[in-house]
Design a protein around this motif. Structure first.
Motif, PDB file in Angstrom:
ATOM      1  N   ILE A 191       0.827  -1.207   0.000  1.00 37.25           N
ATOM      2  CA  ILE A 191       0.000   0.000   0.000  1.00 37.25           C
ATOM      3  C   ILE A 191       0.861   1.257   0.000  1.00 37.25           C
ATOM      4  O   ILE A 191       0.590   2.229  -0.716  1.00 37.25           O
ATOM      5  CB  ILE A 191      -0.953  -0.008   1.209  1.00 37.25           C
ATOM      6  CG1 ILE A 191      -1.980  -1.129   1.064  1.00 37.25           C
ATOM      7  CG2 ILE A 191      -1.643   1.336   1.360  1.00 37.25           C
ATOM      8  CD1 ILE A 191      -2.854  -1.019  -0.170  1.00 37.25           C
ATOM      9  N   VAL A 192       1.910   1.266   0.802  1.00 35.93           N
ATOM     10  CA  VAL A 192       2.798   2.425   0.842  1.00 35.93           C
ATOM     11  C   VAL A 192       3.443   2.650  -0.514  1.00 35.93           C
ATOM     12  O   VAL A 192       3.495   3.779  -1.019  1.00 35.93           O
ATOM     13  CB  VAL A 192       3.876   2.251   1.930  1.00 35.93           C
ATOM     14  CG1 VAL A 192       4.952   3.331   1.810  1.00 35.93           C
ATOM     15  CG2 VAL A 192       3.239   2.306   3.312  1.00 35.93           C
ATOM     16  N   GLY A 193       3.930   1.575  -1.124  1.00 34.94           N
ATOM     17  CA  GLY A 193       4.554   1.699  -2.440  1.00 34.94           C
ATOM     18  C   GLY A 193       3.596   2.248  -3.485  1.00 34.94           C
ATOM     19  O   GLY A 193       3.957   3.122  -4.290  1.00 34.94           O
ATOM     20  N   GLN A 194       2.367   1.761  -3.489  1.00 33.79           N
ATOM     21  CA  GLN A 194       1.374   2.233  -4.442  1.00 33.79           C
ATOM     22  C   GLN A 194       1.055   3.717  -4.220  1.00 33.79           C
ATOM     23  O   GLN A 194       0.956   4.495  -5.174  1.00 33.79           O
ATOM     24  CB  GLN A 194       0.102   1.401  -4.320  1.00 33.79           C
ATOM     25  CG  GLN A 194      -0.982   1.769  -5.321  1.00 33.79           C
ATOM     26  CD  GLN A 194      -2.211   0.888  -5.163  1.00 33.79           C
ATOM     27  OE1 GLN A 194      -2.279   0.049  -4.280  1.00 33.79           O
ATOM     28  NE2 GLN A 194      -3.186   1.091  -6.039  1.00 33.79           N
ATOM     29  N   SER A 195       0.904   4.098  -2.951  1.00 33.58           N
ATOM     30  CA  SER A 195       0.592   5.495  -2.639  1.00 33.58           C
ATOM     31  C   SER A 195       1.738   6.424  -3.027  1.00 33.58           C
ATOM     32  O   SER A 195       1.518   7.526  -3.547  1.00 33.58           O
ATOM     33  CB  SER A 195       0.282   5.633  -1.150  1.00 33.58           C
ATOM     34  OG  SER A 195      -0.849   4.872  -0.792  1.00 33.58           O
ATOM     35  N   LEU A 196       2.962   6.007  -2.778  1.00 34.03           N
ATOM     36  CA  LEU A 196       4.120   6.819  -3.163  1.00 34.03           C
ATOM     37  C   LEU A 196       4.155   7.040  -4.668  1.00 34.03           C
ATOM     38  O   LEU A 196       4.423   8.149  -5.144  1.00 34.03           O
ATOM     39  CB  LEU A 196       5.413   6.143  -2.690  1.00 34.03           C
ATOM     40  CG  LEU A 196       5.695   6.150  -1.187  1.00 34.03           C
ATOM     41  CD1 LEU A 196       6.898   5.282  -0.870  1.00 34.03           C
ATOM     42  CD2 LEU A 196       5.908   7.572  -0.676  1.00 34.03           C
ATOM     43  N   ALA A 206       8.152  15.278  -2.540  1.00 29.64           N
ATOM     44  CA  ALA A 206       8.588  14.448  -1.408  1.00 29.64           C
ATOM     45  C   ALA A 206       7.406  13.627  -0.894  1.00 29.64           C
ATOM     46  O   ALA A 206       6.874  13.899   0.191  1.00 29.64           O
ATOM     47  CB  ALA A 206       9.174  15.311  -0.309  1.00 29.64           C
ATOM     48  N   PRO A 207       6.989  12.628  -1.664  1.00 25.01           N
ATOM     49  CA  PRO A 207       5.789  11.862  -1.281  1.00 25.01           C
ATOM     50  C   PRO A 207       5.909  11.158   0.069  1.00 25.01           C
ATOM     51  O   PRO A 207       4.924  11.019   0.786  1.00 25.01           O
ATOM     52  CB  PRO A 207       5.625  10.862  -2.424  1.00 25.01           C
ATOM     53  CG  PRO A 207       6.949  10.796  -3.092  1.00 25.01           C
ATOM     54  CD  PRO A 207       7.552  12.151  -2.934  1.00 25.01           C
ATOM     55  N   ALA A 208       7.112  10.737   0.425  1.00 25.43           N
ATOM     56  CA  ALA A 208       7.276  10.042   1.713  1.00 25.43           C
ATOM     57  C   ALA A 208       6.959  10.977   2.871  1.00 25.43           C
ATOM     58  O   ALA A 208       6.379  10.559   3.877  1.00 25.43           O
ATOM     59  CB  ALA A 208       8.694   9.496   1.837  1.00 25.43           C
ATOM     60  N   ARG A 209       7.324  12.245   2.747  1.00 25.83           N
ATOM     61  CA  ARG A 209       7.036  13.202   3.817  1.00 25.83           C
ATOM     62  C   ARG A 209       5.538  13.453   3.938  1.00 25.83           C
ATOM     63  O   ARG A 209       5.032  13.681   5.034  1.00 25.83           O
ATOM     64  CB  ARG A 209       7.765  14.513   3.539  1.00 25.83           C
ATOM     65  CG  ARG A 209       9.284  14.412   3.639  1.00 25.83           C
ATOM     66  CD  ARG A 209       9.927  15.766   3.419  1.00 25.83           C
ATOM     67  NE  ARG A 209      11.379  15.682   3.464  1.00 25.83           N
ATOM     68  CZ  ARG A 209      12.193  16.718   3.263  1.00 25.83           C
ATOM     69  NH1 ARG A 209      11.675  17.923   3.016  1.00 25.83           N
ATOM     70  NH2 ARG A 209      13.492  16.570   3.312  1.00 25.83           N
TER      71      ARG A 209
END
Length: 249
Positions: A191-196, A206-209
């Motif tokens: 899910i995190v990978g897809q959202s990034l 800076a999608p991670a932030r």
């Protein structure tokens, strides 16, 4: 039993992300790391950063010198590894042998048990980075503990000394425990990978932030709801039962 109450000489087999961290945590509780064994130069370099000046030993020598042997090796190798050392006559009576695989209980160490060693299965429910950050995270972590009933307190005490919280998981429940841990970690990563990727596609620099606070608040909210539901259910049960039972064997 008397040995476990005092300080132990600990040998670590496997210098991936888990073994050196558990060794460092136990060393912080006053135990001595007598050596480490690993086949990868990269892993040994990582281990030396966590456990500086700990000698690299061959496996027979390491086992001979250790009162507690930590097997931090892939789950699929544990049973054959234990059998191989039993066939070679390496295990010692009264020696503690601990593996860290999520899906296996202490019965995976049956060859060591037959040789007189004491088998323990301890799996921390956390994602390891292999850095000193893990030592802090251990203090927020639960560890699945499985062991023969007479020596279960030894495994629990070791977990507490690592700074974590022991939770008893019966042999028959280890597969379910492993599935729960795997589901949580793999689903989260996907899910995190897809959202990034989606945020990057719309030009977020800076999608991670951006995701960090959102994910943390979302997970905390979900856990709070689950905790509240658990409390509500327990209030309806006049005799709440423990979530797991000790192995009766």
């Amino acid at each position: 039993m008397a040995q476990a109450a005092g300080r132990l000489g600990i040998g670590i087999i496997g210098a991936g992300k888990v073994g050196p961290i558990l060794g460092a945590a136990l060393a912080g509780a006053g135990h001595a790391i007598v050596g480490i064994a690993a086949s990868s130069e990269r892993n040994l370099e990582r281990a030396s950063a966590i456990l500086p000046e700990v000698p690299v030993l061959d496996i027979p020598t390491l086992v001979e010198r250790s009162e507690l042997v930590i097997l931090a090796i892939p789950e699929g190798e544990i049973e054959s590894f234990a059998q191989g050392l039993a066939d070679a006559g390496v295990w010692q009576p009264g020696q503690l042998v601990l593996h860290t695989a999520p899906g296996l209980g202490y019965e995976a160490l049956a060859p060591a048990l037959k040789a007189g060693a004491i088998p323990l299965a301890v799996h921390p429910a956390m994602v390891f980075t292999g850095t000193s950050l893990d030592l802090t995270r251990l203090h927020e972590t639960y560890c699945a503990v499985s062991a023969p009933t007479p020596v279960l307190p030894i495994a629990q005490a070791l977990v507490v000394e690592m700074g974590a919280e022991p939770i008893v998981i019966a042999e028959s429940e280890r597969a379910a425990w492993a599935e729960a841990v795997s589901t949580a970690t793999s689903f989260s990563a996907a899910i995190v990978g897809q959202s990034l990727d989606l945020l990057a596609s719309v030009g977020v620099d800076a999608p991670a932030r951006v995701l960090g606070p959102l994910l943390r608040s979302s997970v905390e909210s979900a856990l709070a709801r689950a905790t509240a539901t658990s409390i509500d259910v327990s209030l309806l049960d006049p005799e709440p039962r423990p979530h797991s039972q000790e192995d009766p064997s």
